[in-house]
Design an enzyme around this catalytic site. Structure first.
Site, PDB file in Angstrom:
ATOM      1  N   ARG A 239     -46.200  28.324   7.855  1.00 33.28           N
ATOM      2  CA  ARG A 239     -45.862  27.550   6.947  1.00 33.28           C
ATOM      3  C   ARG A 239     -44.502  27.440   6.687  1.00 33.28           C
ATOM      4  O   ARG A 239     -43.897  28.246   6.193  1.00 33.28           O
ATOM      5  CB  ARG A 239     -46.616  28.055   5.841  1.00 33.28           C
ATOM      6  CG  ARG A 239     -46.228  27.567   4.343  1.00 33.28           C
ATOM      7  CD  ARG A 239     -47.031  27.865   3.208  1.00 33.28           C
ATOM      8  NE  ARG A 239     -47.176  29.244   2.775  1.00 33.28           N
ATOM      9  CZ  ARG A 239     -46.145  30.098   2.282  1.00 33.28           C
ATOM     10  NH1 ARG A 239     -45.337  29.590   1.808  1.00 33.28           N
ATOM     11  NH2 ARG A 239     -46.494  31.251   2.327  1.00 33.28           N
TER      12      ARG A 239
ATOM     13  N   HIS B  56     -45.380  28.230  -0.449  1.00 33.05           N
ATOM     14  CA  HIS B  56     -46.754  28.209  -0.482  1.00 33.05           C
ATOM     15  C   HIS B  56     -47.355  27.030  -1.432  1.00 33.05           C
ATOM     16  O   HIS B  56     -48.348  26.272  -1.364  1.00 33.05           O
ATOM     17  CB  HIS B  56     -47.311  29.600  -1.220  1.00 33.05           C
ATOM     18  CG  HIS B  56     -48.845  29.575  -1.624  1.00 33.05           C
ATOM     19  ND1 HIS B  56     -49.989  29.668  -0.480  1.00 33.05           N
ATOM     20  CD2 HIS B  56     -49.633  29.409  -2.632  1.00 33.05           C
ATOM     21  CE1 HIS B  56     -50.997  29.498  -1.297  1.00 33.05           C
ATOM     22  NE2 HIS B  56     -50.807  29.477  -2.533  1.00 33.05           N
TER      23      HIS B  56
ATOM     24  N   TYR C 109     -39.696  36.634   0.081  1.00 29.47           N
ATOM     25  CA  TYR C 109     -40.596  37.486   1.052  1.00 29.47           C
ATOM     26  C   TYR C 109     -40.358  37.072   2.661  1.00 29.47           C
ATOM     27  O   TYR C 109     -41.021  37.938   3.260  1.00 29.47           O
ATOM     28  CB  TYR C 109     -41.764  37.487   0.475  1.00 29.47           C
ATOM     29  CG  TYR C 109     -42.269  35.860   0.535  1.00 29.47           C
ATOM     30  CD1 TYR C 109     -42.874  35.166   1.694  1.00 29.47           C
ATOM     31  CD2 TYR C 109     -42.536  35.246  -0.722  1.00 29.47           C
ATOM     32  CE1 TYR C 109     -43.538  34.104   1.655  1.00 29.47           C
ATOM     33  CE2 TYR C 109     -43.090  33.878  -0.817  1.00 29.47           C
ATOM     34  CZ  TYR C 109     -43.513  33.364   0.446  1.00 29.47           C
ATOM     35  OH  TYR C 109     -43.987  32.146   0.351  1.00 29.47           O
TER      36      TYR C 109
END
Length: 394
Positions: free
Chosen positions: A278, A282, A291
């Protein structure tokens, strides 16, 4: 009564299954050439260009709509960026009448099947032409005519639903199957296991397509499971399984085409794990810098699935730089102009809040609707007059 067929041993024998590590199926290298030993897939020029256009459209749509969200013109958005090959390559391998049960990042599947830019925008802005009548947040698309089940927010609910729908297809006997998409995070939900077990026991024509993009929002795959990805779980259900390079459009297409053949001809459920990444956040509410590193992202940008297919098309002389420039310009113009039209359309009529909930509006809903109209009349300054509200009689 036991159904196991294991041999008998006389000393304790344990295994963690590590000896059953699955290979990754690949065909296309990042430079647009096939790997040595890979066979040229049976993909004609027209279909290849249809696939490529859907990939580029999805990327353009994602870029423009994320920008619109940042400008305050849209409340929420989720991008498919980096996963276009996994979604569109698999959809292209299906019959257009096969059912798609998506998670929330499969807009490319709709684009491939012909969902128009107007249809995308109407849903995103929840206007009077939205098929969902403005009842859902953006990206919750659905299309009966394109056999694309309306998306719902709760994670993994579509997976057991796909098994049930495929069971109906088996009984109908018309040669169709269902594909359901989900991320590796959704594969940690109980619905995933219930769905695979039911599909295997009842032998239904369903393809479970896991987009393993590395992260369940902010949780990396290494913190989600200790095993070798999601694919080995198929062994526990005696299910056919394949792992594929999810950024390799040709490999994804060939793997899904073979999976569909097994599903339809043999009523055999199949699990596909597509290894991808990805590249975007998100969602528009997420900040991935908290992260994962920029270095990691850049390493995956070099594996861009759209660029990989573009190079393959150029190598086959099915595409050129002028074609690319014209496509990019036309799509950007189309998306921008359509968005401007869609956001000017009025919202759905107020009464659509209660219509279609049941076959007929129930007394309880009718009473609630009257209270709503009274509330709007009491506080008109909080509810700007619109054509949609006027139609509702408020």
């Amino acid at each position: 009564m036991t159904t196991t067929r294991s041999e008998v041993v006389y000393t304790p024998t344990f295994t963690d299954g590590d000896e059953f590590r699955l290979p990754t199926f690949k065909l296309l290298q990042q430079d647009g050439t096939l790997y040595d030993g890979a066979e040229t897939p049976d993909l004609d020029r027209d279909k290849a260009l249809r696939i490529y256009r859907a990939m580029v459209f999805t990327r353009v749509l994602d870029e423009r709509m994320l920008a619109a969200q940042r400008q305050g013109r849209l409340s929420f958005y989720m991008q498919c960026t980096g996963e276009e090959a996994a979604v569109i390559g698999s959809t292209a391998a299906l019959d257009d009448a096969d059912m798609i049960m998506a998670q929330y990042r499969e807009q490319g599947a709709l684009a491939y099947r012909g969902f128009t830019t107007d249809e995308f925008m109407n849903q995103l802005f929840g206007n009077e032409q939205d098929y969902g009548k403005g009842r859902q947040m953006p990206i919750h698309y659905g299309s009966a005519k394109l056999h694309y089940m309306t998306i719902s927010s709760p994670l993994a609910t579509q997976i057991p639903q796909a098994t049930g729908y495929a069971y109906g297809q088996k009984l109908a006997g018309k040669g169709h199957c269902t594909i359901t998409y989900f991320g590796e995070g959704a594969a940690s939900e109980g619905d995933f296991h219930a769905a695979l077990n039911m599909a295997a026991v009842h032998k239904v024509p369903v393809i479970f397509f896991c987009r393993n993009n590395g992260y369940a929002i902010s949780t990396p795959a290494i913190e989600q499971f200790a095993a070798d990805g999601v694919a080995p779980r198929a062994f526990g259900y005696k299910m056919q399984v394949i792992r594929v390079d999810g950024n390799d459009i040709l490999a994804v297409h060939e793997a899904t085409k073979a999976a569909r053949r097994m599903a339809v001809e043999d009523n055999c459920p199949v699990l596909i794990e597509a290894m991808t990444y990805r590249l975007a956040a998100h969602s528009s509410s997420d900040d991935p810098s908290g992260y994962r590193s920029k270095k990691e992202e850049e390493a995956w940008r070099e594996k861009d699935p759209i660029l990989r297919m573009q190079r393959w098309l150029l190598d086959r002389q099915w595409w050129n730089e002028d074609d690319e420039k014209a496509l990019q310009e036309s799509l950007r113009r189309e998306v921008l102009e359509t968005m401007k039209r869609a956001e000017k359309r009025p919202p759905p009529a107020l009464e659509t809040l209660v219509s279609d909930v049941y076959d007929e509006v129930t007394p309880a809903l009718a009473e609630q609707f009257e209270h709503l109209k009274m509330h709007i009349r009491k506080y008109p300054e909080a509810y700007p007059k619109s054509a949609g509200q006027a139609k509702g009689g408020a």
